[in-house]
Design a protein around this motif. Structure first.
Motif, mmCIF file in Angstrom:
data_model
loop_
_atom_site.group_PDB
_atom_site.id
_atom_site.type_symbol
_atom_site.label_atom_id
_atom_site.label_comp_id
_atom_site.label_asym_id
_atom_site.label_seq_id
_atom_site.Cartn_x
_atom_site.Cartn_y
_atom_site.Cartn_z
ATOM 1 N N CYS A 10 0.852 -1.191 0.000
ATOM 2 C CA CYS A 10 0.000 0.000 0.000
ATOM 3 C C CYS A 10 0.885 1.237 0.000
ATOM 4 C CB CYS A 10 -0.908 0.020 1.224
ATOM 5 S SG CYS A 10 -1.986 1.478 1.280
ATOM 6 N N LYS A 11 0.598 2.150 -0.909
ATOM 7 C CA LYS A 11 1.287 3.436 -0.908
ATOM 8 C C LYS A 11 0.223 4.494 -0.671
ATOM 9 C CE LYS A 11 4.924 6.015 -3.028
ATOM 10 N NZ LYS A 11 5.474 6.426 -1.759
ATOM 11 N N ASN A 12 0.106 4.896 0.567
ATOM 12 C CA ASN A 12 -0.899 5.877 0.958
ATOM 13 C C ASN A 12 -0.234 6.820 1.950
ATOM 14 O OD1 ASN A 12 -3.015 7.336 1.998
ATOM 15 N ND2 ASN A 12 -4.356 5.602 2.307
ATOM 16 N N GLU A 13 0.333 7.899 1.453
ATOM 17 C CA GLU A 13 1.098 8.820 2.298
ATOM 18 C C GLU A 13 0.244 9.588 3.296
ATOM 19 O OE1 GLU A 13 4.359 8.963 2.638
ATOM 20 O OE2 GLU A 13 4.551 7.365 1.176
ATOM 21 N N GLU A 14 -1.069 9.673 3.080
ATOM 22 C CA GLU A 14 -1.903 10.436 4.016
ATOM 23 C C GLU A 14 -2.460 9.588 5.157
ATOM 24 O OE1 GLU A 14 -6.401 10.382 2.198
ATOM 25 O OE2 GLU A 14 -5.110 12.016 1.626
ATOM 26 N N CYS A 15 -2.331 8.285 5.076
ATOM 27 C CA CYS A 15 -2.898 7.398 6.103
ATOM 28 C C CYS A 15 -2.281 7.678 7.471
ATOM 29 C CB CYS A 15 -2.674 5.946 5.721
ATOM 30 S SG CYS A 15 -3.350 4.771 6.921
ATOM 31 N N LYS A 36 -1.102 -0.931 -4.167
ATOM 32 C CA LYS A 36 -2.427 -0.337 -4.237
ATOM 33 C C LYS A 36 -2.512 0.760 -3.186
ATOM 34 C CE LYS A 36 -4.793 -4.549 -5.684
ATOM 35 N NZ LYS A 36 -5.947 -5.407 -5.477
ATOM 36 N N SER A 37 -3.630 1.435 -3.140
ATOM 37 C CA SER A 37 -3.894 2.390 -2.068
ATOM 38 C C SER A 37 -5.192 1.972 -1.401
ATOM 39 C CB SER A 37 -4.013 3.806 -2.619
ATOM 40 O OG SER A 37 -4.250 4.706 -1.563
ATOM 41 N N PHE A 38 -5.137 1.724 -0.118
ATOM 42 C CA PHE A 38 -6.310 1.299 0.624
ATOM 43 C C PHE A 38 -6.945 2.513 1.298
ATOM 44 C CE2 PHE A 38 -3.810 -2.460 -0.123
ATOM 45 C CZ PHE A 38 -4.765 -3.366 -0.529
ATOM 46 N N GLY A 39 -7.930 2.315 2.150
ATOM 47 C CA GLY A 39 -8.796 3.405 2.581
ATOM 48 C C GLY A 39 -8.378 4.278 3.736
ATOM 49 N N GLY A 40 -7.123 4.273 4.145
ATOM 50 C CA GLY A 40 -6.719 5.119 5.263
ATOM 51 C C GLY A 40 -6.728 6.599 4.910
ATOM 52 N N THR A 41 -7.005 7.417 5.896
ATOM 53 C CA THR A 41 -6.998 8.872 5.700
ATOM 54 C C THR A 41 -6.154 9.510 6.793
ATOM 55 O OG1 THR A 41 -8.891 9.367 7.138
ATOM 56 C CG2 THR A 41 -9.392 8.748 4.854
ATOM 57 N N ALA A 42 -6.052 10.820 6.774
ATOM 58 C CA ALA A 42 -5.306 11.535 7.807
ATOM 59 C C ALA A 42 -5.986 11.438 9.165
ATOM 60 C CB ALA A 42 -5.135 13.002 7.400
ATOM 61 N N GLU A 43 -7.260 11.047 9.184
ATOM 62 C CA GLU A 43 -8.004 10.924 10.447
ATOM 63 C C GLU A 43 -8.217 9.479 10.891
ATOM 64 O OE1 GLU A 43 -9.499 12.930 7.854
ATOM 65 O OE2 GLU A 43 -8.385 14.609 8.697
ATOM 66 N N LYS A 44 -8.097 8.521 9.959
ATOM 67 C CA LYS A 44 -8.336 7.122 10.343
ATOM 68 C C LYS A 44 -7.473 6.178 9.520
ATOM 69 C CE LYS A 44 -12.181 6.165 7.185
ATOM 70 N NZ LYS A 44 -11.603 5.037 6.477
ATOM 71 N N LYS A 45 -7.264 4.998 10.070
ATOM 72 C CA LYS A 45 -6.521 3.957 9.348
ATOM 73 C C LYS A 45 -7.498 3.013 8.679
ATOM 74 C CE LYS A 45 -6.068 1.720 13.800
ATOM 75 N NZ LYS A 45 -5.159 1.371 14.852
ATOM 76 N N CYS A 46 -7.039 2.266 7.681
ATOM 77 C CA CYS A 46 -7.925 1.338 6.998
ATOM 78 C C CYS A 46 -8.236 0.135 7.887
ATOM 79 C CB CYS A 46 -7.343 0.890 5.651
ATOM 80 S SG CYS A 46 -6.027 -0.335 5.754
ATOM 81 N N GLY A 47 -7.294 -0.221 8.787
ATOM 82 C CA GLY A 47 -7.521 -1.313 9.720
ATOM 83 C C GLY A 47 -7.306 -2.705 9.163
ATOM 84 N N LYS A 48 -6.864 -2.815 7.920
ATOM 85 C CA LYS A 48 -6.750 -4.130 7.292
ATOM 86 C C LYS A 48 -5.452 -4.851 7.622
ATOM 87 C CE LYS A 48 -9.707 -2.961 3.435
ATOM 88 N NZ LYS A 48 -9.868 -2.873 2.007
ATOM 89 N N PHE A 49 -4.377 -4.122 7.826
ATOM 90 C CA PHE A 49 -3.080 -4.762 7.889
ATOM 91 C C PHE A 49 -2.283 -4.423 9.128
ATOM 92 C CE2 PHE A 49 -4.204 -3.577 3.518
ATOM 93 C CZ PHE A 49 -4.661 -4.826 3.138
ATOM 94 N N LEU A 50 -2.964 -3.971 10.158
ATOM 95 C CA LEU A 50 -2.284 -3.595 11.389
ATOM 96 C C LEU A 50 -2.491 -4.675 12.437
ATOM 97 C CD1 LEU A 50 -3.434 0.103 11.421
ATOM 98 C CD2 LEU A 50 -1.148 -0.699 10.929
#
Length: 53
Positions: A10-15, A36-50
């Motif tokens: 995942c390449k999501n610099e704002e997560c 890919k880029s998953f659903g994390g944002t600056a306010e929340k994580k995607c929660g899939k891979f933590l």
């Protein structure tokens, strides 16, 4: 929930959790076969891979 292959990065610099995410780590160390880029944002994580602590 559908499983995502272990080597999809995942390449999501704002997560908010990008520094703890194994998907970001495999992109940075070059072992990801797909990025890919998953659903994390600056306010929340995607929660899939933590880890669940």
């Amino acid at each position: 929930m559908a499983q995502v292959a272990e080597n999809i990065g995942c390449k999501n610099e704002e997560c908010i959790a990008k520094d703890d995410c194994k998907r970001q780590t495999i992109v940075k160390n070059g072992t990801a076969v797909e990025v890919k880029s998953f659903g994390g944002t600056a306010e929340k994580k995607c929660g899939k891979f933590l880890p669940n602590d």
